[in-house]
Design an enzyme around this catalytic site. Sequence first.
Site, mmCIF file in Angstrom:
data_model
loop_
_atom_site.group_PDB
_atom_site.id
_atom_site.type_symbol
_atom_site.label_atom_id
_atom_site.label_comp_id
_atom_site.label_asym_id
_atom_site.label_seq_id
_atom_site.Cartn_x
_atom_site.Cartn_y
_atom_site.Cartn_z
ATOM 1 N N CYS A 1 -10.740 -0.257 15.067
ATOM 2 C CA CYS A 1 -9.343 -0.514 15.435
ATOM 3 C C CYS A 1 -9.094 -2.020 15.528
ATOM 4 O O CYS A 1 -9.799 -2.720 16.257
ATOM 5 C CB CYS A 1 -8.997 0.158 16.766
ATOM 6 S SG CYS A 1 -7.300 -0.187 17.269
ATOM 7 N N ARG B 1 -2.928 6.183 6.209
ATOM 8 C CA ARG B 1 -1.513 5.823 6.051
ATOM 9 C C ARG B 1 -0.826 6.564 4.898
ATOM 10 O O ARG B 1 0.372 6.818 4.950
ATOM 11 C CB ARG B 1 -1.378 4.309 5.862
ATOM 12 C CG ARG B 1 -1.662 3.525 7.139
ATOM 13 C CD ARG B 1 -1.696 2.021 6.874
ATOM 14 N NE ARG B 1 -2.673 1.673 5.868
ATOM 15 C CZ ARG B 1 -2.513 0.722 4.938
ATOM 16 N NH1 ARG B 1 -1.416 0.010 4.899
ATOM 17 N NH2 ARG B 1 -3.469 0.475 4.071
#
Length: 324
Positions: A102, A227
């Site tokens: 992350c 995504r």
Amino acid sequence: MNFRIGNVKLDGNIVLGPMAGVTDLPFRMLCKEQGADLVYTEMVSAKGIQFNNKNTENLLYINEEERPAALQLFGSDPDILSETAKRIEERNFDILDINMGCPVPKVVNNGEGSALMKNPKLIGEIVRKVSSAIKKPVTVKIRKGFSEDNINTIEVAKIAEENGAAAVAVHARTREQYYSGKADWSIIRAVKEAVSIPVIGSGDVFSPEDAKQMIEQTNCDAIMLARGTRGNPWLFAQIKAYLEKGVLIPKPAFQEVKEMILRHAALSVDYKGLYTGIREMRKHVAWYTTGYPGSAKLRNRVNEINSMEDLEQLLEEYQNFIEK
């Protein structure tokens, strides 16, 4: 193509990756229906679980129908992570993943997420303690490195394997890149050649052709979609049709998109209540309708919806507009 992560057998190798604020239960269910072979939860704070945080509890819920599922934890303290893993092991997940990729500042500034890439020794300790604490397979999701000056994916992947990781997912960008620039798939191939555990490739798979190229160029065991699935859960079915039969399934007609949005919204409201469920759908509606004529105007209007009826009416009007 089926393969195993530890003792978990997967029917195929197309995976829904973890995305904060996106891969909640309703979205995972839709991706599963479209052919996702493994789904990841949003990342969950190990400290949040320790402190019995109410929001954290919601993130831990996994429906039987979406399994096999990977639950993703983030943290940097080997003891807290291993104690948390032991505490939640009986829950409804199949694989425990540790987030080491992350890039978000508030996570990185805590020494968590991709900040761990700067400390391979700590990564080894985390993986060793967590994989010793539970029987379920433990995996890690890493990046190419923290920065271009510090590309250590191969070293980190080997350390993870040596300390008990059952698989490694590689997002082929540095933390510095966030999600910009191009993913460097050669790093996935290099990791695949360096370790014997399964390697899951991640980064820039937005179409069936991308998926095929990633497999051919990297020889990875599985592909992680992230995504590219926002507003497009059909991507799983499209990739499978292309890889298995060479068939390119066209983008669904707007009627089907509308039906998917309404199903997604109904699941969201059912799971989170009307107030939160509808508000969280606003960003999804924007993703589902990207690229359609007049979609910018629709995105403005979707921020005003407060009920299923509002959403249905808005989509009806929009469909009439684009099908005129």
